[in-house]
Design an enzyme around this catalytic site. Structure first.
Site, PDB file in Angstrom:
ATOM      1  N   ASP A 136     -10.145  -5.685  -4.476  1.00 46.01           N
ATOM      2  CA  ASP A 136      -9.621  -4.666  -3.649  1.00 46.01           C
ATOM      3  C   ASP A 136     -10.305  -3.238  -4.465  1.00 46.01           C
ATOM      4  OD1 ASP A 136      -8.430  -2.466  -2.473  1.00 46.01           O
ATOM      5  OD2 ASP A 136      -6.484  -3.224  -2.802  1.00 46.01           O
ATOM      6  N   SER A 167       0.771  -1.293   0.116  1.00 34.64           N
ATOM      7  CA  SER A 167       0.075  -0.157   0.147  1.00 34.64           C
ATOM      8  C   SER A 167       0.945   1.241  -0.033  1.00 34.64           C
ATOM      9  CB  SER A 167      -1.116  -0.086   1.187  1.00 34.64           C
ATOM     10  OG  SER A 167      -1.987   0.989   0.964  1.00 34.64           O
ATOM     11  N   HIS A 188      -8.014  -5.166   0.299  1.00 34.99           N
ATOM     12  CA  HIS A 188      -6.878  -4.481   0.360  1.00 34.99           C
ATOM     13  C   HIS A 188      -6.028  -4.775   1.577  1.00 34.99           C
ATOM     14  CE1 HIS A 188      -4.378  -0.700  -0.571  1.00 34.99           C
ATOM     15  NE2 HIS A 188      -4.349  -0.713   0.728  1.00 34.99           N
TER      16      HIS A 188
END
Length: 425
Positions: free
Chosen positions: A356, A180, A388
């Site tokens: 996601d 991320s 995610h």
């Protein structure tokens, strides 16, 4: 009303006064409704321990290092050293957490998996998080300390961390794994310091890197960011340098306490799904209290606003937009320039989840298409059913993601050995 209050008291009293050695993890969501008596529940010491205690318990060896960035921040790196390693790997964490995310899966933790596979493991931290509150001249209570976005993290923090790890490991080329925010900053580093990255990085693995997220992604976060971004100048919490998650704040400690002892853990998951995408029964019940504990690191709204600007530009991965006047001073143009992904010279392996909706698959396909051909020679990985957060707490994270990364690294190491052998002969 009195009946509701009485039930709430009866529910909370045994939780508040329960002995510390009582159960704090359950192998089923149903178990949390009766955590102190259910056969599905047990006490896991990792949940109440610090990062070094957890590493010591499961591996028995660790080191702590401090490195200074070029702009004056001090970063703490944790190392799980390995004699004669297959390679050196640096993990960089996502938003609102820190290096603990890599050791938060107990004995099956991601960092331990790579260490047991033969790698010298380094766990990075970014400026401002729980382990990185020092600066040469600024205090973490000053707004100026928090004047950064993921650009500074990529350009300064990753540069300092990578070069330090390289120095400590006798010039070894490093495998960088960013998740991320760690993936976003990795792309900043590889594109803005392309020559240095080529000399220092063997391969860059970016998992759901949120570089080209546009309006087509359906996660709830973009709408909250839009509201906050447009409130700048009206309310204090919308200031870019306002800090989210003051870890020592009473309200953060209270929220963590309540969530930890909240029985209906599935409700927490459903809220997360609104932001991160749906993933049916993939999140391991045992890990949820540890997940709550490690997601409380500070960061300024400026990072969120930088992400929102990518949303607003419909997926253009660009530098921070300060407005036309300041952009002209900083960039020589009224618009912030896109990051020069075409300059990247290191192999990049893009990993993303099919479910996601915070960093949706089409955004990652866009990133992949913009990378130079020589950077994508190892291809990409789409993980079916993953949202995610499954990359840290998903039931099948090792099977579907990290073991495949290890297989790829073994293949690359074998190819390198063959090349060296041919050169010698």
């Amino acid at each position: 009303m009195k009946r509701v209050f009485s039930l709430a008291v009866l529910f909370m009293v045994p939780l508040i006064f329960a002995p510390q050695n009582q159960c704090n993890a359950c192998s089923s969501y149903l178990g949390y409704f009766n955590i102190f008596f259910s056969s599905d529940c047990y006490h896991n010491p990792d949940i109440d321990d610090d990062i070094l205690g957890i590493i010591q318990r499961h591996v028995g060896v660790h080191e702590t290092h401090e490195v200074r960035t070029d702009d004056g921040y001090f970063l703490t790196l944790f190392r799980i050293p390995r004699q004669n390693p297959k390679g050196v790997i640096l993990f960089q964490h996502p938003l609102v957490t820190d290096a603990r995310i890599w050791i938060s899966q107990y004995n099956e933790s991601i960092a331990f998996l790579f260490w047991r596979a033969g790698y010298d493991v380094w766990l990075g931290n970014i400026r401002g998080n729980y382990f990185c509150k020092k600066h040469v001249s600024l205090d973490s209570t000053e707004a100026a300390f928090w004047n950064f976005s993921f650009h500074e993290i990529g350009y300064y923090d990753n540069h300092a961390s990578v070069e330090y790890v390289k120095q400590q490991t006798n010039g070894s080329k490093i495998v960088y794994v960013g998740y991320s925010l760690g993936g976003t900053s990795g792309m900043v580093y590889a594109s803005t310091r392309d020559r240095e990255a080529a000399d220092s990085i063997k391969m860059m693995v970016v998992m759901t890197p949120t570089t080209h997220t546009g309006w087509s992604c359906t996660g709830l976060l973009k709408y909250l960011l839009c509201i906050s971004y447009n409130l700048q100048g009206i309310v204090s919490f919308a200031d870019p340098l306002f800090v989210l998650n003051r870890q020592d704040a009473w309200y953060i400690k209270s929220v963590q306490f309540l969530l930890t002892h909240f029985s209906c853990k599935k409700c927490i998951l459903y809220v997360l799904y609104l932001f991160c995408g749906f993933s049916e029964d993939a999140f391991e019940p045992d890990l949820i209290n540890m997940f709550i504990r490690v997601h409380a690191s500070e960061l300024p709204f400026k990072i969120f606003y930088h992400y929102y600007q990518i949303y607003a530009a419909d997926g253009i991965f660009q530098r921070y937009d300060y407005g036309e006047e300041r952009n002209l001073l900083l960039y020589g143009d009224k618009e912030p320039p896109p990051y020069p992904l075409e300059n990247i010279k290191v192999p990049v392996y893009v990993v993303h989840g099919a479910n996601d909706n915070l960093d949706c698959p089409n955004a990652n396909e866009k990133l992949y298409s913009k990378l130079p051909k020589n950077s994508t020679l190892h291809g990409k990985l789409t993980v079916e059913g993953f949202n995610h957060i499954d990359f840290s707490c998903g039931r099948y994270r090792n099977e579907k993601v990290y073991l495949k990364i290890l297989q790829l690294l073994d293949k690359i190491n074998l190819e390198d050995q063959n090349i060296l052998y041919l050169q010698k002969t």
